[in-house]
Design a protein around this motif. Structure first.
Motif, PDB file in Angstrom:
ATOM      1  N   TRP A  69      -9.095  56.709 -23.427  1.00  9.08           N
ATOM      2  CA  TRP A  69      -8.759  56.085 -22.152  1.00  9.08           C
ATOM      3  C   TRP A  69      -9.426  56.840 -21.011  1.00  9.08           C
ATOM      4  N   ASP A  70     -10.107  56.106 -20.139  1.00 12.69           N
ATOM      5  CA  ASP A  70     -10.780  56.696 -18.984  1.00 12.69           C
ATOM      6  C   ASP A  70     -10.168  56.096 -17.721  1.00 12.69           C
ATOM      7  N   ALA A  71      -9.321  56.860 -17.060  1.00 10.76           N
ATOM      8  CA  ALA A  71      -8.610  56.350 -15.890  1.00 10.76           C
ATOM      9  C   ALA A  71      -9.563  55.948 -14.776  1.00 10.76           C
ATOM     10  N   ASP A  85      -7.541  59.061 -27.584  1.00  8.61           N
ATOM     11  CA  ASP A  85      -8.208  59.898 -26.567  1.00  8.61           C
ATOM     12  C   ASP A  85      -9.468  59.232 -26.034  1.00  8.61           C
ATOM     13  N   LYS A 124      -4.316  49.710 -23.616  1.00 11.55           N
ATOM     14  CA  LYS A 124      -4.221  51.060 -23.044  1.00 11.55           C
ATOM     15  C   LYS A 124      -3.539  52.012 -24.021  1.00 11.55           C
ATOM     16  N   GLU A 125      -2.512  51.520 -24.669  1.00 12.42           N
ATOM     17  CA  GLU A 125      -1.788  52.328 -25.654  1.00 12.42           C
ATOM     18  C   GLU A 125      -2.716  52.784 -26.778  1.00 12.42           C
ATOM     19  N   ARG A 161     -12.967  50.083 -30.371  1.00 17.41           N
ATOM     20  CA  ARG A 161     -12.453  50.990 -29.325  1.00 17.41           C
ATOM     21  C   ARG A 161     -13.540  51.979 -28.891  1.00 17.41           C
ATOM     22  N   GLU A 163     -10.495  52.332 -15.184  1.00 16.05           N
ATOM     23  CA  GLU A 163      -9.371  51.448 -15.449  1.00 16.05           C
ATOM     24  C   GLU A 163      -9.549  50.067 -14.826  1.00 16.05           C
ATOM     25  N   LEU A 165      -6.087  53.032 -26.677  1.00 20.52           N
ATOM     26  CA  LEU A 165      -7.106  53.949 -26.175  1.00 20.52           C
ATOM     27  C   LEU A 165      -6.519  55.331 -25.890  1.00 20.52           C
ATOM     28  N   LEU A 166      -5.301  55.384 -25.382  1.00 16.33           N
ATOM     29  CA  LEU A 166      -4.653  56.670 -25.150  1.00 16.33           C
ATOM     30  C   LEU A 166      -4.417  57.405 -26.463  1.00 16.33           C
ATOM     31  N   LYS A 167      -3.973  56.665 -27.477  1.00 20.10           N
ATOM     32  CA  LYS A 167      -3.702  57.273 -28.784  1.00 20.10           C
ATOM     33  C   LYS A 167      -4.945  57.944 -29.335  1.00 20.10           C
ATOM     34  N   GLN A 173       6.393  53.826 -28.664  1.00 19.99           N
ATOM     35  CA  GLN A 173       5.265  53.583 -27.762  1.00 19.99           C
ATOM     36  C   GLN A 173       5.313  52.185 -27.153  1.00 19.99           C
TER      37      GLN A 173
END
Length: 591
Positions: free
Chosen positions: A254-256, A252, A245-246, A214, A259, A248-250, A7
């Motif tokens: 992350w809100d594009a 679930d 970002k990594e 987070r 951003e 938050l993506l992990k 990652q």
């Protein structure tokens, strides 16, 4: 681990292999190749994995390769990976051990760490050690020298010379921290009048990559339209942003669509001025009007002095920022653990108005001692007219939507150890009712938005009764896969597995019991139960939240099912349970 390494933004390929050291023990070694045009450093990889994995799963040795060796069929040839150099680099001038005790310690360290040469000034945790290896070393040291050392002694005295002093009886006792003295606030830090033309409405959030942080960031993005500056460790703004970002993506989160409102600020709580560049420091002083301080060093093995930089000194730095250019309100995330307990007292009922002035904390209890000091500093700031709110949290649990937990939490580590070993604890109960982390975040943001004047203390904890028979409930969900044993027998099983080479994540939390016989263990448990004389009344906070419709979900059978399901799906070490035919029973709703 290979997935977490891959990652990293500069890593092209990754492999992790358990290799025998020069002493014959197994150690994790990470092999990586860099992406084209990038250059990856071992220290960077180490910090990257420490954020994502429990410390015992983090390789201490990293080998950077130009290309990975491949078999004729094009697969990774693990046998062809080059052997690492086990001797750790150190900037400390080598000093040979002195005397029989230091010689014995150095011998154990060489065996446990797989390092050829150990000096009396070498720091155990800077040359590859972590809590599980410390426990392994302690068991050998106590057997060899007849001592009763604990892992916390390693954290307090991490060099051969210091630990030898403890064994000889020459170390300072585990004293009480002089809490009022530590909580003094510089007289120059005082409230400032608001600027009539002030327009800044940015938010500074610390700890955005942490468990509560987070979810707090996600809630702030939903409930405000502010730009959110997230203080993150990183080489640069780009690197800090990629890390955030990594994470938050992990999870679930992350809100594009939001951003552009997330601004990563590289810094470090342990450093003067939070490790900020001059440009970033001035930007925060003039560009924000709110601070959510959620970051904390939460290693329960740390001493007060070890936790002080992150948990106390950083608070003073944030108060300076809050009183520069224009006044800013600070919302500080604390813990109900600032209230201690004493076996000589009757049961106390603690609410939001209860004083913390009579509490006492020892130096070895670095986390709660440092949080008490930070609480008191903010109270001093409140008395000077600085807008501050204190949010004390109880036992934080997985979120109620997807059951997302955090592998570094003590509750998670016990659950995971039971699942990995197949052995649960009979009749186990939590000391207080768990509160889902998404409710915690929602409650903090709601209360913060409605109390910008500060000067408030809130206690956020579920009003339900503590959950009992935790692992009996897990068996209902998982089809009776756990063998249930009384607590002492479970501890003995963990000890046996540890001696056999199984590094279970709960071990550092229970190592105190490894040296106790059955009678001593039960006497210790009776002492703990008699000292657990604090009941938390969160009625005032809960009443305000209930009125606003912010109601805490109850940890019931359905939510426990959700948490176990997510653990098995996300945790690579647990996934084999599902791979071998493990199935969760259908979720049901019950108290």
């Amino acid at each position: 681990m290979e997935g977490q390494l891959a990652q990293h933004t500069h890593v092209r390929e990754a492999a992790v292999v358990a290799r025998a050291t020069t002493a014959g023990d197994k150690r994790l070694v990470a092999y990586v190749t860099s992406r084209e045009g990038s250059k990856v450093a071992a220290d960077d990889l180490l910090h990257h994995l420490k954020r994502l994995l429990p410390e015992h799963m983090v390789p201490s040795t990293y080998v950077i390769l130009e290309t990975m060796p491949l078999t004729p069929s094009g697969k990774l040839d693990r046998r062809a990976l080059p052997a690492p150099i086990w001797q750790m680099d150190t900037t400390i001038r080598y000093e040979a051990p002195e005397g029989d005790v230091e010689d014995a310690l150095a011998k154990v360290w060489r065996s446990v760490l797989g390092v050829e040469r150990i000096g009396r000034q070498d720091n155990f945790f800077e040359i590859g050690g972590h809590s599980l290896l410390a426990l392994k070393a302690l068991l050998r040291i106590n057997e060899m020298l007849g001592g009763t050392l604990r892992v916390v002694d390693f954290y307090s005295n991490p060099t051969v010379q210091q630990l030898a002093s403890v064994i000889r009886g020459g170390a300072t006792a585990d004293d009480w921290v002089d809490l009022p003295r530590e909580a003094r606030l510089d007289e120059r830090i005082e409230a400032i009048p608001p600027l009539e033309s002030a327009t800044a409405n940015g938010i500074l959030l610390t700890g955005a990559a942490g468990f509560v942080g987070r979810f707090l960031l996600a809630q702030l993005l939903r409930d405000t339209d502010s730009a959110i500056y997230c203080l993150m460790r990183g080489r640069s703004e780009k690197h800090a942003r990629a890390r955030l970002k990594e994470t938050l993506l992990k999870w679930d989160l992350w809100d594009a669509e939001c951003e552009q409102r997330i601004l990563a600020v590289p810094g470090d709580l342990r450093q003067p001025r939070l490790g900020l560049s001059e440009q970033a420091y001035q930007l925060l002083c003039g560009g924000i009007d709110t601070i959510f301080h959620c970051a904390t060093s939460m290693n329960h093995l740390e001493t007060y002095q070890m936790a002080k930089a992150a948990n106390v000194d950083a608070v003073k730095e944030l108060l300076i920022i809050a009183t520069q250019y224009q006044p800013k309100v600070i919302h500080y995330i604390s813990t109900l653990g600032v209230f201690g307990s004493s076996a000589t007292e009757a049961v106390r009922v603690i609410d939001e108005s209860s004083s913390i002035d009579e509490e006492q904390h020892r130096s070895s209890h670095g986390y709660v001692a440092s949080k008490w000091v930070a609480d008191k500093i903010f109270m001093h700031a409140q008395a000077r007219g600085i807008a501050c709110n204190i949010f004390r949290l109880g036992l934080v649990w997985a979120d109620s939507e997807l059951g997302r937990f955090d592998e570094l939490q003590s509750v998670y580590r016990v659950l995971k150890s039971c699942l990995l070993s197949g052995i649960g604890i009979e009749g186990y109960r939590y000391p207080m009712a768990p509160t889902p982390v998404d409710h915690v975040a929602r409650a903090i943001v709601h209360l913060a938005r409605h109390h910008r004047e500060g000067n408030r203390v809130f206690h956020i904890s579920s009003p339900a009764l503590p959950l009992e028979d935790v692992f009996e409930r897990c068996n209902e969900i998982m089809g009776n896969t756990l063998e249930l044993r009384p607590y002492y027998e479970w501890v003995c099983a963990m000890k046996q597995l540890h001696h056999a080479g199984r590094s279970l994540p709960a071990v550092p939390l229970i190592e105190y019991a490894f040296t106790l016989d059955r009678d001593s263990f039960h006497e210790h448990q009776r002492t703990v139960r008699s000292a657990a004389n604090v009941n938390f009344d969160c009625t005032r906070t809960q009443r305000e939240l209930d009125t606003a419709g912010v109601v805490a979900p109850i940890l019931n059978h359905k939510l426990l099912h959700l948490c176990l399901e997510d653990m098995l799906a996300r945790d690579p070490e647990l996934q084999h349970l599902m791979d071998h035919g493990g199935n969760l029973a259908p979720p049901i709703v019950s108290a």
